[in-house]
Design a protein around this motif. Structure first.
Motif, PDB file in Angstrom:
ATOM      1  N   THR A 190     -14.623  91.233  92.727  1.00  0.00           N
ATOM      2  CA  THR A 190     -15.638  90.488  91.758  1.00  0.00           C
ATOM      3  C   THR A 190     -15.875  89.306  92.497  1.00  0.00           C
ATOM      4  OG1 THR A 190     -14.983  91.724  90.085  1.00  0.00           O
ATOM      5  CG2 THR A 190     -16.012  89.837  89.666  1.00  0.00           C
ATOM      6  N   LEU A 215     -24.707  85.713  91.120  1.00  0.00           N
ATOM      7  CA  LEU A 215     -23.651  86.521  91.827  1.00  0.00           C
ATOM      8  C   LEU A 215     -22.525  86.194  90.979  1.00  0.00           C
ATOM      9  CD1 LEU A 215     -24.441  85.241  95.571  1.00  0.00           C
ATOM     10  CD2 LEU A 215     -24.198  87.688  94.697  1.00  0.00           C
ATOM     11  N   GLN A 218     -19.820  89.223  89.453  1.00  0.00           N
ATOM     12  CA  GLN A 218     -20.431  90.401  89.604  1.00  0.00           C
ATOM     13  C   GLN A 218     -19.450  90.965  90.852  1.00  0.00           C
ATOM     14  OE1 GLN A 218     -23.185  91.493  87.930  1.00  0.00           O
ATOM     15  NE2 GLN A 218     -23.250  89.556  86.973  1.00  0.00           N
ATOM     16  N   GLN A 219     -19.582  92.518  90.529  1.00  0.00           N
ATOM     17  CA  GLN A 219     -19.189  93.232  91.667  1.00  0.00           C
ATOM     18  C   GLN A 219     -20.226  93.552  92.611  1.00  0.00           C
ATOM     19  OE1 GLN A 219     -16.308  95.493  91.788  1.00  0.00           O
ATOM     20  NE2 GLN A 219     -15.379  95.127  90.027  1.00  0.00           N
ATOM     21  N   ASP A 221     -22.422  95.560  94.050  1.00  0.00           N
ATOM     22  CA  ASP A 221     -23.220  96.957  94.116  1.00  0.00           C
ATOM     23  C   ASP A 221     -24.644  96.478  94.240  1.00  0.00           C
ATOM     24  OD1 ASP A 221     -24.162  96.028  91.652  1.00  0.00           O
ATOM     25  OD2 ASP A 221     -22.877  97.465  90.595  1.00  0.00           O
ATOM     26  N   ASN A 223     -27.218  96.976  92.601  1.00  0.00           N
ATOM     27  CA  ASN A 223     -28.092  96.358  91.582  1.00  0.00           C
ATOM     28  C   ASN A 223     -27.733  94.548  91.619  1.00  0.00           C
ATOM     29  OD1 ASN A 223     -29.136  98.172  90.564  1.00  0.00           O
ATOM     30  ND2 ASN A 223     -27.728  98.622  88.772  1.00  0.00           N
ATOM     31  N   ALA A 224     -26.732  94.319  91.664  1.00  0.00           N
ATOM     32  CA  ALA A 224     -26.279  92.913  91.718  1.00  0.00           C
ATOM     33  C   ALA A 224     -26.654  92.147  92.846  1.00  0.00           C
ATOM     34  CB  ALA A 224     -24.774  92.884  91.917  1.00  0.00           C
ATOM     35  N   SER A 227     -30.557  91.799  92.315  1.00  0.00           N
ATOM     36  CA  SER A 227     -30.743  90.682  91.388  1.00  0.00           C
ATOM     37  C   SER A 227     -30.782  89.234  92.183  1.00  0.00           C
ATOM     38  CB  SER A 227     -29.976  90.783  90.203  1.00  0.00           C
ATOM     39  OG  SER A 227     -29.875  92.006  89.742  1.00  0.00           O
TER      40      SER A 227
END
Ligand SMILES: Cc1cc2nc3c(=O)[nH]c(=O)nc-3n(C[C@H](O)[C@H](O)[C@H](O)COP(=O)(O)OP(=O)(O)OC[C@H]3O[C@@H](n4cnc5c(N)ncnc54)[C@H](O)[C@@H]3O)c2cc1C
Length: 268
Positions: A190, A215, A218-219, A221, A223-224, A227
């Protein structure tokens, strides 16, 4: 002299920005105050928590300093990619900051390191965060009676991933089209702490706080990442100019950001 006639005297450090403007006839008549002989503005000092650079520290001195090389490699890399050897011997970190070009190479690294500036006048010295110092194109929080005297870097870079990249026309003697500095730590994959700064994407060297927020925690992935890329595209405001186009700058900024994220995901 700065105190008694504020605005009448322009500090002249290495002269590598000023001489170009002077020769091109782009500087209104000024009186120049040569500060090159002020040894009080030289030297790099370290204590347990901070590294302190005199404003007259040159790029050559930055590259040679063992603590800067070990703990602040992005600043050393910026110094090694600034101009050519002659500019590195004469150009100063203080001049780079006060010249306030949004395309300058050291500011993104200084922003990512949370640098602070010491501004001194006859009234005394004050420390301010570098983030926020540039208030608009070539506008800054330096008063006409003040000199930039020192730059302070917190020694909090250990075990952090650091990623610096300058994109220019050539490897030397080229002003950046885009410049990137990023620093991050992860905790169980993370994103824990992250700092991101760009040059040449806005009227000022830009710390991308909204992208950082997208950021943090967040992990990484799909989607992150999507974004965060969206946040970056909304936060930067690149323009067309003689060195590049807005579209190129946007695309290269996203590419550099992707490189940074892939290094966070799989540190070498
Ligand atoms: C051929 C060439 C290549 C270059 N390449 C690069 C590059 O790749 N990347 C890059 O970022 N820059 C580049 N530059 C720009 C320049 O070399 C840097 O910005 C340099 O750090 C300026 O430092 P200086 O000491 O020469 O500043 P000066 O020219 O002496 O001063 C610049 C400005 O800062 C003010 N100033 C300087 N020191 C202080 C102080 N202590 N307190 C208050 N005001 C101060 C001056 O009044 C002036 O407004 C290049 C310049 C040339 C000529």
């Amino acid at each position: 002299m700065l105190a008694t006639e504020p605005g009448a005297w322009k500090p002249f450090a290495g002269g590598t920005d000023l001489m170009v403007l002077l020769e091109a006839g782009k500087l209104p008549h000024q009186n120049y105050l040569n500060i090159w002989g002020l040894d009080e503005l030289r030297g790099i000092e370290a204590n347990d928590t901070h590294l302190m650079l005199g404003a007259l520290t040159t790029y050559t001195q930055i590259q040679a300093h063992p603590i800067l090389r070990a703990e602040f490699p992005m600043l050393c890399q910026a110094a090694s990619e600034t101009g050519g050897l002659a500019i590195q011997n004469r150009g100063t970190i203080g001049g780079n900051i006060v010249n306030a070009s949004p395309a300058a190479d050291s500011p993104p690294a200084l922003l990512a390191y949370d640098a602070e500036l010491e501004l001194s006048s006859r009234a005394g010295a004050r420390w301010i965060p570098y983030h926020g110092f540039h208030t608009g194109y070539k506008q800054m929080l330096l008063r006409p009676d003040e000199l930039l005297t020192r730059i302070r870097l917190p020694r909090q870079t250990r075990n952090k991933l650091q990623h610096y990249r300058k994109v220019g026309t050539r490897k030397a003697q080229a002003i950046s089209k885009i410049c990137f500095a990023g620093m991050a730590t992860t905790n169980n994959s993370t994103v824990a702490d992250v700092r991101i700064a760009f040059g040449s994407v806005a009227p000022v060297p830009l710390r991308c706080v909204k992208t950082e927020s997208a950021l943090r925690g967040q992990q990484l992935d799909a989607n992150a990442i999507a974004s965060a890329r969206q946040a970056l595209a909304e936060e930067i405001v690149p323009i067309d100019d003689i060195r590049s186009t807005k579209n190129y700058r946007l695309q290269v900024s996203l590419n550099l950001f992707d490189d940074f994220l892939s290094r966070i995901s799989s540190p070498a």
